[in-house]
Write a protein that holds these residues in place. Sequence first.
Motif, PDB file in Angstrom:
ATOM      1  N   ASP A 165       7.335  -7.792 -17.961  1.00 11.98           N
ATOM      2  CA  ASP A 165       6.346  -6.766 -17.627  1.00 11.98           C
ATOM      3  C   ASP A 165       5.558  -7.124 -16.368  1.00 11.98           C
ATOM      4  OD1 ASP A 165       7.165  -5.315 -19.814  1.00 11.98           O
ATOM      5  OD2 ASP A 165       5.460  -5.867 -21.078  1.00 11.98           O
ATOM      6  N   VAL A 166       5.257  -8.411 -16.199  1.00 10.16           N
ATOM      7  CA  VAL A 166       4.550  -8.851 -14.985  1.00 10.16           C
ATOM      8  C   VAL A 166       5.451  -8.648 -13.776  1.00 10.16           C
ATOM      9  CG1 VAL A 166       3.561 -10.841 -13.777  1.00 10.16           C
ATOM     10  CG2 VAL A 166       3.086 -10.505 -16.217  1.00 10.16           C
ATOM     11  N   LEU A 167       6.699  -9.056 -13.901  1.00 11.57           N
ATOM     12  CA  LEU A 167       7.639  -8.936 -12.786  1.00 11.57           C
ATOM     13  C   LEU A 167       7.916  -7.470 -12.444  1.00 11.57           C
ATOM     14  CD1 LEU A 167      10.112 -11.771 -13.801  1.00 11.57           C
ATOM     15  CD2 LEU A 167       8.243 -11.873 -12.136  1.00 11.57           C
ATOM     16  N   ALA A 168       8.042  -6.631 -13.455  1.00 12.52           N
ATOM     17  CA  ALA A 168       8.281  -5.206 -13.210  1.00 12.52           C
ATOM     18  C   ALA A 168       7.094  -4.567 -12.500  1.00 12.52           C
ATOM     19  CB  ALA A 168       8.562  -4.485 -14.528  1.00 12.52           C
ATOM     20  N   THR A 169       5.897  -4.955 -12.883  1.00 14.07           N
ATOM     21  CA  THR A 169       4.708  -4.398 -12.237  1.00 14.07           C
ATOM     22  C   THR A 169       4.615  -4.874 -10.797  1.00 14.07           C
ATOM     23  OG1 THR A 169       3.589  -4.368 -14.381  1.00 14.07           O
ATOM     24  CG2 THR A 169       2.207  -4.112 -12.432  1.00 14.07           C
ATOM     25  N   LYS A 170       4.923  -6.153 -10.549  1.00 14.87           N
ATOM     26  CA  LYS A 170       4.932  -6.661  -9.170  1.00 14.87           C
ATOM     27  C   LYS A 170       5.957  -5.908  -8.336  1.00 14.87           C
ATOM     28  CE  LYS A 170       3.308 -11.373  -9.901  1.00 14.87           C
ATOM     29  NZ  LYS A 170       3.610 -12.808  -9.711  1.00 14.87           N
ATOM     30  N   PHE A 171       7.120  -5.651  -8.923  1.00 12.99           N
ATOM     31  CA  PHE A 171       8.158  -4.920  -8.194  1.00 12.99           C
ATOM     32  C   PHE A 171       7.684  -3.510  -7.853  1.00 12.99           C
ATOM     33  CE2 PHE A 171      11.775  -2.050  -7.996  1.00 12.99           C
ATOM     34  CZ  PHE A 171      12.522  -2.657  -7.005  1.00 12.99           C
ATOM     35  N   SER A 172       7.109  -2.825  -8.829  1.00 12.69           N
ATOM     36  CA  SER A 172       6.624  -1.460  -8.593  1.00 12.69           C
ATOM     37  C   SER A 172       5.524  -1.437  -7.537  1.00 12.69           C
ATOM     38  CB  SER A 172       6.102  -0.854  -9.901  1.00 12.69           C
ATOM     39  OG  SER A 172       7.145  -0.713 -10.827  1.00 12.69           O
ATOM     40  N   LEU A 173       4.634  -2.405  -7.602  1.00  9.89           N
ATOM     41  CA  LEU A 173       3.567  -2.487  -6.610  1.00  9.89           C
ATOM     42  C   LEU A 173       4.137  -2.787  -5.233  1.00  9.89           C
ATOM     43  CD1 LEU A 173       0.554  -2.286  -6.096  1.00  9.89           C
ATOM     44  CD2 LEU A 173       0.314  -4.652  -6.844  1.00  9.89           C
ATOM     45  N   ALA A 174       5.136  -3.647  -5.170  1.00  7.94           N
ATOM     46  CA  ALA A 174       5.782  -3.952  -3.884  1.00  7.94           C
ATOM     47  C   ALA A 174       6.425  -2.699  -3.286  1.00  7.94           C
ATOM     48  CB  ALA A 174       6.829  -5.049  -4.065  1.00  7.94           C
ATOM     49  N   GLU A 175       7.090  -1.919  -4.120  1.00 13.15           N
ATOM     50  CA  GLU A 175       7.717  -0.693  -3.629  1.00 13.15           C
ATOM     51  C   GLU A 175       6.671   0.285  -3.105  1.00 13.15           C
ATOM     52  OE1 GLU A 175      11.283   0.026  -3.540  1.00 13.15           O
ATOM     53  OE2 GLU A 175      11.000  -2.130  -3.587  1.00 13.15           O
ATOM     54  N   LEU A 176       5.549   0.406  -3.815  1.00 15.54           N
ATOM     55  CA  LEU A 176       4.481   1.300  -3.371  1.00 15.54           C
ATOM     56  C   LEU A 176       3.879   0.807  -2.059  1.00 15.54           C
ATOM     57  CD1 LEU A 176       2.598   3.721  -3.842  1.00 15.54           C
ATOM     58  CD2 LEU A 176       1.114   2.168  -5.148  1.00 15.54           C
ATOM     59  N   LEU A 177       3.621  -0.491  -1.966  1.00 16.04           N
ATOM     60  CA  LEU A 177       3.052  -1.048  -0.736  1.00 16.04           C
ATOM     61  C   LEU A 177       3.997  -0.836   0.445  1.00 16.04           C
ATOM     62  CD1 LEU A 177       1.525  -4.305  -2.201  1.00 16.04           C
ATOM     63  CD2 LEU A 177       0.251  -2.397  -1.195  1.00 16.04           C
ATOM     64  N   ASP A 178       5.277  -0.988   0.195  1.00 14.94           N
ATOM     65  CA  ASP A 178       6.271  -0.742   1.248  1.00 14.94           C
ATOM     66  C   ASP A 178       6.213   0.719   1.694  1.00 14.94           C
ATOM     67  OD1 ASP A 178       8.216  -1.723   2.967  1.00 14.94           O
ATOM     68  OD2 ASP A 178       9.856  -1.353   1.566  1.00 14.94           O
ATOM     69  N   LEU A 179       6.118   1.619   0.743  1.00 12.98           N
ATOM     70  CA  LEU A 179       5.998   3.044   1.040  1.00 12.98           C
ATOM     71  C   LEU A 179       4.749   3.340   1.865  1.00 12.98           C
ATOM     72  CD1 LEU A 179       7.066   5.966   0.483  1.00 12.98           C
ATOM     73  CD2 LEU A 179       5.559   5.958  -1.511  1.00 12.98           C
ATOM     74  N   LEU A 180       3.678   2.601   1.577  1.00  9.91           N
ATOM     75  CA  LEU A 180       2.426   2.786   2.299  1.00  9.91           C
ATOM     76  C   LEU A 180       2.425   2.099   3.663  1.00  9.91           C
ATOM     77  CD1 LEU A 180      -0.065   2.318  -0.669  1.00  9.91           C
ATOM     78  CD2 LEU A 180       0.473   4.447   0.517  1.00  9.91           C
ATOM     79  N   GLY A 181       3.491   1.369   3.961  1.00  9.60           N
ATOM     80  CA  GLY A 181       3.597   0.723   5.263  1.00  9.60           C
ATOM     81  C   GLY A 181       3.078  -0.703   5.299  1.00  9.60           C
ATOM     82  N   ASP A 182       2.711  -1.266   4.141  1.00 10.73           N
ATOM     83  CA  ASP A 182       2.210  -2.642   4.086  1.00 10.73           C
ATOM     84  C   ASP A 182       3.352  -3.569   3.673  1.00 10.73           C
ATOM     85  OD1 ASP A 182       0.828  -5.001   3.872  1.00 10.73           O
ATOM     86  OD2 ASP A 182      -0.712  -4.215   2.511  1.00 10.73           O
ATOM     87  N   GLU A 183       4.291  -3.736   4.597  1.00  9.60           N
ATOM     88  CA  GLU A 183       5.494  -4.515   4.324  1.00  9.60           C
ATOM     89  C   GLU A 183       5.180  -5.986   4.037  1.00  9.60           C
ATOM     90  OE1 GLU A 183       9.625  -5.638   6.575  1.00  9.60           O
ATOM     91  OE2 GLU A 183       8.691  -3.729   7.044  1.00  9.60           O
ATOM     92  N   THR A 184       4.164  -6.530   4.688  1.00 10.56           N
ATOM     93  CA  THR A 184       3.800  -7.934   4.488  1.00 10.56           C
ATOM     94  C   THR A 184       3.396  -8.196   3.041  1.00 10.56           C
ATOM     95  OG1 THR A 184       3.093  -8.123   6.784  1.00 10.56           O
ATOM     96  CG2 THR A 184       2.270  -9.790   5.267  1.00 10.56           C
ATOM     97  N   SER A 185       2.501  -7.373   2.510  1.00  8.65           N
ATOM     98  CA  SER A 185       2.077  -7.544   1.115  1.00  8.65           C
ATOM     99  C   SER A 185       3.231  -7.263   0.160  1.00  8.65           C
ATOM    100  CB  SER A 185       0.897  -6.627   0.796  1.00  8.65           C
ATOM    101  OG  SER A 185      -0.229  -7.006   1.545  1.00  8.65           O
ATOM    102  N   ALA A 186       4.025  -6.249   0.465  1.00  8.38           N
ATOM    103  CA  ALA A 186       5.177  -5.925  -0.378  1.00  8.38           C
ATOM    104  C   ALA A 186       6.129  -7.115  -0.451  1.00  8.38           C
ATOM    105  CB  ALA A 186       5.899  -4.696   0.165  1.00  8.38           C
ATOM    106  N   ASN A 187       6.380  -7.741   0.680  1.00 13.33           N
ATOM    107  CA  ASN A 187       7.295  -8.879   0.705  1.00 13.33           C
ATOM    108  C   ASN A 187       6.723 -10.090  -0.019  1.00 13.33           C
ATOM    109  OD1 ASN A 187       9.337  -7.517   1.974  1.00 13.33           O
ATOM    110  ND2 ASN A 187       8.702  -8.134   4.028  1.00 13.33           N
ATOM    111  N   ARG A 188       5.392 -10.240  -0.012  1.00 12.70           N
ATOM    112  CA  ARG A 188       4.783 -11.330  -0.783  1.00 12.70           C
ATOM    113  C   ARG A 188       5.072 -11.168  -2.269  1.00 12.70           C
ATOM    114  NH1 ARG A 188      -0.765 -10.869   1.193  1.00 12.70           N
ATOM    115  NH2 ARG A 188      -0.205 -10.881   3.346  1.00 12.70           N
ATOM    116  N   PHE A 189       4.932  -9.946  -2.773  1.00  7.43           N
ATOM    117  CA  PHE A 189       5.231  -9.708  -4.186  1.00  7.43           C
ATOM    118  C   PHE A 189       6.710  -9.926  -4.474  1.00  7.43           C
ATOM    119  CE2 PHE A 189       1.222  -7.188  -4.277  1.00  7.43           C
ATOM    120  CZ  PHE A 189       0.625  -7.844  -5.333  1.00  7.43           C
TER     121      PHE A 189
END
Length: 104
Positions: free
Chosen positions: A57-81
């Motif tokens: 569940d933690v990993l799935a949430t990190k993945f979902s947040l990474a995808e959203l951040l990528d969509l928002l243009g914050d590739e750096t934070s997305a890649n950290r997750f």
Amino acid sequence: SQVKSETSKTLTSTTTATTTTAAPGKTDYNDEYAESHALYTQALNVRMKLLPQHHPDVLATKFSLAELLDLLGDETSANRFRQEILDVYQVEERDGDGVEEKEQ
């Protein structure tokens, strides 16, 4: 732990979601994205307090947040997750199309 500390820093730095400009003729979804970001962040904070870092569940949430951040243009934070997820499984990228396990 260092991962929790780094994730907390990432969550803090991404709490104010990066906004994007909608393409001409499309609805501006910034408010919905910001709400999604806030909800994913809250869910991740709760799950990280209650569950081990490698829990699905933690990993799935990190993945979902990474995808959203990528969509928002914050590739750096997305890649950290994404890297945190790979680190749990001790996987690292290599040149080419595949992945390989990290040496222990």
